[in-house]
Design an enzyme around this catalytic site. Structure first.
Site, PDB file in Angstrom:
ATOM      1  N   CYS A 111       0.823  -1.204   0.000  1.00  0.00           N
ATOM      2  CA  CYS A 111       0.000   0.000   0.000  1.00  0.00           C
ATOM      3  C   CYS A 111       0.866   1.268   0.000  1.00  0.00           C
ATOM      4  O   CYS A 111       1.439   1.610  -1.022  1.00  0.00           O
ATOM      5  CB  CYS A 111      -0.995  -0.026   1.155  1.00  0.00           C
ATOM      6  SG  CYS A 111      -2.337   1.182   0.959  1.00  0.00           S
ATOM      7  N   HIS A 218      -3.780  -5.347   0.491  1.00  0.00           N
ATOM      8  CA  HIS A 218      -3.418  -5.671   1.877  1.00  0.00           C
ATOM      9  C   HIS A 218      -3.414  -7.186   2.133  1.00  0.00           C
ATOM     10  O   HIS A 218      -4.331  -7.711   2.785  1.00  0.00           O
ATOM     11  CB  HIS A 218      -4.374  -4.975   2.846  1.00  0.00           C
ATOM     12  CG  HIS A 218      -4.165  -3.499   2.912  1.00  0.00           C
ATOM     13  ND1 HIS A 218      -3.239  -2.920   3.748  1.00  0.00           N
ATOM     14  CD2 HIS A 218      -4.734  -2.479   2.199  1.00  0.00           C
ATOM     15  CE1 HIS A 218      -3.257  -1.615   3.581  1.00  0.00           C
ATOM     16  NE2 HIS A 218      -4.155  -1.321   2.639  1.00  0.00           N
ATOM     17  N   GLU A 220      -1.667  -8.771   4.220  1.00  0.00           N
ATOM     18  CA  GLU A 220      -1.389  -9.075   5.628  1.00  0.00           C
ATOM     19  C   GLU A 220      -2.647  -9.422   6.415  1.00  0.00           C
ATOM     20  O   GLU A 220      -2.554 -10.072   7.466  1.00  0.00           O
ATOM     21  CB  GLU A 220      -0.648  -7.913   6.286  1.00  0.00           C
ATOM     22  CG  GLU A 220      -1.485  -6.710   6.671  1.00  0.00           C
ATOM     23  CD  GLU A 220      -1.850  -5.800   5.505  1.00  0.00           C
ATOM     24  OE1 GLU A 220      -2.599  -4.829   5.724  1.00  0.00           O
ATOM     25  OE2 GLU A 220      -1.386  -6.062   4.375  1.00  0.00           O
TER      26      GLU A 220
END
Length: 255
Positions: A111, A218, A220
């Site tokens: 990001c 994203h 994660e």
């Protein structure tokens, strides 16, 4: 076997009167459980003038997302009064990226980190992609709760013969992309790895680097149920272990 140490660049911000350095736990957890490495937080401060002590100790770097944006003057753009910036993080992240690339150290940029990667090597950003006509599918709604906010937003078309092509084993996947800034002009050293349906670049790599990948979404937060997210962190961890082995071997041969 000891896990490789991987640096995580912090954000710097104020909470009340307290001056803080922080990184979201989702990134730390993904590194520990997905990449099988040990995270080390790197403070965001312009007081750091040389990064050799960090780079000598680390086997990889993670540049996470954040609430702030890269300062517009760093890519020749025009900022706005409502744009949250973090000059200290910019200093640390952009310097570390260039110096780590010179060592062929593994890097994963997510990001804001993806946008930093482009700026670090001479690219330009759109200050506001939505004002430039790109789809609202990229836009974050802060009124939504986190699980809803980080849902799949749109698909990406993956470039053939790249890192993501190998990891995804598919030409198109869905991602949870949320951002205000975006790539306006890709840096000369970077190669496109994926694009959104509206043409916006969603992933890139440093050309000629063993593993230096930036993604706009994203991964994660999706390790438990998204195959590409898990594969991405696993591949990053494997590259960090390979880097540690090669540097330790080189040091042993010189001794």
């Amino acid at each position: 076997m000891m896990r490789p140490l991987v640096g995580v660049v912090c954000d710097r911000f104020f909470l009340g009167e307290h001056d803080l350095h922080s990184a979201k736990h989702s990134y730390v957890r993904a590194l520990m459980t997905g990449a099988n490495v040990s995270p080390v937080l790197i403070p965001a401060t312009r007081d750091i003038e040389t990064f050799d002590s960090y780079l000598d100790a680390l086997s990889g770097l993670l540049f996470p997302g954040g609430a702030s944006n890269v300062e517009a003057h760093r890519y020749g753009g025009q900022g706005s009064a409502d744009m949250l910036v973090d000059p200290d993080r910019d200093h640390v992240a952009l310097t570390l990226m260039r110096e780590a690339a010179a060592r062929d150290m593994p890097m994963l940029a997510i990001c804001r980190g993806f946008q930093e990667l482009n700026v670090a090597f001479g690219g330009k950003l759109h200050t506001d992609i939505h004002a430039c006509g790109h789809s609202a599918d990229h836009l974050e709604d802060l009124a939504e709760d986190l699980p809803t906010r980080y849902r799949y937003r749109h698909e990406i078309d993956i470039s053939p013969a790249g890192i993501l092509s190998t990891l995804a084993n598919a030409p198109r996947v869905r991602v949870n992309s949320l951002h205000r800034q975006g790539v306006a002009a890709l840096a000369p050293r970077l190669v496109v790895e994926a694009r959104a349906p509206d043409g916006l670049i969603e992933a890139c790599r440093v050309d000629g680097h063993t593993f230096a990948l930036g993604v706009q979404w994203h991964p994660e937060v999706m390790l438990e149920h998204d195959a590409l997210s898990l594969a991405l962190f696993e591949a990053f961890g494997a590259s960090c272990r390979g880097y540690r082995y090669s540097t330790q071997r080189a040091a042993h041969q010189e001794a």
